[in-house]
Design an enzyme around this catalytic site. Structure first.
Site, PDB file in Angstrom:
ATOM      1  N   ARG A  51       0.862  -1.202   0.084  1.00 29.19           N
ATOM      2  CA  ARG A  51       0.069   0.020   0.106  1.00 29.19           C
ATOM      3  C   ARG A  51       0.884   1.344  -0.137  1.00 29.19           C
ATOM      4  NH1 ARG A  51       2.274   1.997   3.578  1.00 29.19           N
ATOM      5  NH2 ARG A  51       0.689   3.688   3.596  1.00 29.19           N
ATOM      6  N   GLY A  52       0.153   2.574  -0.197  1.00 22.59           N
ATOM      7  CA  GLY A  52       0.863   3.757  -0.403  1.00 22.59           C
ATOM      8  C   GLY A  52       1.175   3.929  -1.715  1.00 22.59           C
ATOM      9  N   ALA A  53       0.721   5.100  -2.159  1.00 22.27           N
ATOM     10  CA  ALA A  53       0.467   5.300  -3.697  1.00 22.27           C
ATOM     11  C   ALA A  53       1.404   4.901  -4.477  1.00 22.27           C
ATOM     12  CB  ALA A  53       0.197   7.079  -3.715  1.00 22.27           C
ATOM     13  N   ARG A  94      -7.763  -0.409  -6.231  1.00 23.40           N
ATOM     14  CA  ARG A  94      -8.038   0.846  -5.477  1.00 23.40           C
ATOM     15  C   ARG A  94      -8.408   1.982  -6.321  1.00 23.40           C
ATOM     16  NH1 ARG A  94      -4.242   1.254  -0.475  1.00 23.40           N
ATOM     17  NH2 ARG A  94      -6.021   2.186   0.429  1.00 23.40           N
ATOM     18  N   GLN A 203      -1.401   3.073  10.095  1.00 23.59           N
ATOM     19  CA  GLN A 203      -0.165   3.160   9.378  1.00 23.59           C
ATOM     20  C   GLN A 203       0.790   3.895  10.070  1.00 23.59           C
ATOM     21  OE1 GLN A 203      -3.251   3.791   8.246  1.00 23.59           O
ATOM     22  NE2 GLN A 203      -3.248   3.098   5.843  1.00 23.59           N
ATOM     23  N   ASP A 244      -2.060  10.834  -2.359  1.00 27.33           N
ATOM     24  CA  ASP A 244      -2.536   9.877  -3.270  1.00 27.33           C
ATOM     25  C   ASP A 244      -2.681  10.245  -4.485  1.00 27.33           C
ATOM     26  OD1 ASP A 244      -3.012   8.718  -0.330  1.00 27.33           O
ATOM     27  OD2 ASP A 244      -2.932   6.949  -1.531  1.00 27.33           O
ATOM     28  N   ASN A 254      -5.277  12.782   0.323  1.00 27.54           N
ATOM     29  CA  ASN A 254      -4.404  11.862   1.228  1.00 27.54           C
ATOM     30  C   ASN A 254      -5.166  11.085   2.275  1.00 27.54           C
ATOM     31  OD1 ASN A 254      -1.531  11.010   1.632  1.00 27.54           O
ATOM     32  ND2 ASN A 254      -1.652  12.130   3.467  1.00 27.54           N
ATOM     33  N   LYS A 255      -4.598  10.459   3.081  1.00 24.36           N
ATOM     34  CA  LYS A 255      -5.056   9.561   4.053  1.00 24.36           C
ATOM     35  C   LYS A 255      -6.353  10.283   4.810  1.00 24.36           C
ATOM     36  CE  LYS A 255      -4.885   6.037   4.543  1.00 24.36           C
ATOM     37  NZ  LYS A 255      -5.915   5.277   3.881  1.00 24.36           N
TER      38      LYS A 255
END
Ligand code: MRU
Length: 353
Positions: A51-53, A94, A203, A244, A254-255
């Protein structure tokens, strides 16, 4: 892929397969998952093993190659059609991180532009996936170093607050926002990083804190609702987060929780930086209102571990990302340097020139 000391690579191409650090198990267990086919890669992205862009982009690129490798045909047109199906499978994993779509498009472009046999097409797809990975690593190192140019000059050693995980695990290595933290640490400009835990998937607590421990970077974990209090106490000199997807006007997805953090930073006059590669900018979206926001399963919020934390009979809303308006962002740090959100448009012409 042994348990790391300082250098963490979440994605490794080894013996004709992809090795992923299983990010759902950290920090308690360091496990590696072998990915041999594109379906497995799609599942790994969806379930957040990776995970993570930027990391999702690299993983999708390898997923494209694995899908290409599985095709039996020697007919170029049939091959290209089958590759579109692989692309579609990966695109559905995603929705928010644009790096996923960017990497898939680049792989499709490679396939269309490579002359020769299907075997030659497959070989150039692997080369492109590896190039995307290497470029991301180099890009992150540049972002980290360019970030040093805009961090506040005082105090000499800074306390930076970061959110979610934007480190080596979320990229090909080094990290975006955590790359800036790493560069600040390496050059003696960092006193401490505050890692916000990042509900609901944690995270910040599970991954950012773990990476800081690997690198011996002094880290203090706080819960998300402590940020305003910490800023009021003067504990935070700047906030650095990842992204993201960034729209052309600088609005940044973003998150979930990033937007609140930006508002709190504004209220306390604390600079708020977004660090991301150019591949995270979506110039096709004029502003953030059209950025697709992923909604995830309610179990992420109604339970902690195996324990259900709320009564039955209630409803849930679990968006995984939010959009921070450009006016709350002090600067966006890319591999080309830091710029005001409104300067992104000029960059578009430089990138496409
Ligand atoms: O849902 P995740 O864990 O994939 O979300 C990750 C983030 O929001 C990161 O902050 C973002 O991708 C920046 S990564 C360098």
């Amino acid at each position: 892929m042994a348990s790391p000391t300082t250098q963490v690579y979440p994605i490794v191409w080894h013996n004709d397969r992809v090795l992923l650090i299983d990010q759902t198990r950290l920090p308690n267990e360091y496990a590696v998952v072998e990915i041999k086919c594109c379906e497995d890669m799609a599942r790994a992205i969806k379930t957040m093993i990776v995970r993570g862009a930027p990391a999702i982009g690299v993983a999708a690129a390898y997923g494209m190659y694995l899908g290409a490798r599985e095709t039996q045909t020697t007919d170029r047109d049939i091959f290209l059609n089958q590759l579109l199906e692989v692309a579609q499978l990966l695109r559905q994993t995603r929705p928010t991180a644009v790096n996923l779509f960017w990497a898939i498009s680049r792989m499709l472009k490679t396939a269309h532009e490579t002359l020769g046999s299907v075997e030659q097409l497959k070989a150039s797809l692997l080369e492109t996936a590896q190039a995307i990975q290497l470029e991301d690593l180099q890009t992150c190192q540049m972002i980290g170093d360019r970030g040093l140019e805009v961090l506040p000059a005082n105090p000499a050693k800074l306390c930076l607050l970061t959110y979610c995980n934007t480190g080596a695990l979320a990229t090909a290595g080094y990290g975006t926002a955590l790359g800036v933290v790493r560069s600040a640490w390496r050059t003696g400009r960092l006193a401490r990083v505050y890692a916000s835990e990042t509900r609901p998937r944690l995270q910040g607590a599970k991954l950012t804190a773990w990476e800081c421990v690997q690198d011996r970077i002094p880290v203090t974990l706080i819960t998300d609702n402590m940020a305003a209090h910490c800023m009021k106490q003067g504990l935070i000199d700047a906030v650095v987060v990842g992204a993201d997807r960034i729209a052309a006007n600088g609005d940044t997805a973003n998150k979930i929780g990033t937007y609140s953090l930006a508002l709190v930073a504004k209220a306390h006059n604390v600079p708020f930086f977004v660090a991301a590669p150019l591949s995270t900018i979506d110039f096709e979206l004029p502003n953030g209102s059209e950025i697709p926001i992923e909604e995830r399963h309610p179990s992420e919020i109604y339970q902690i571990g195996e324990t259900v934390i709320c009564p039955p009979g209630i409803e849930f809303y679990n968006p995984a990302f939010d959009v921070t308006p450009a006016e709350l962002i002090t600067a966006i740090i890319t591999e080309k340097g830091a710029m005001q959100p409104q300067e992104l448009q000029q960059l578009q012409f430089k990138v496409s020139a």
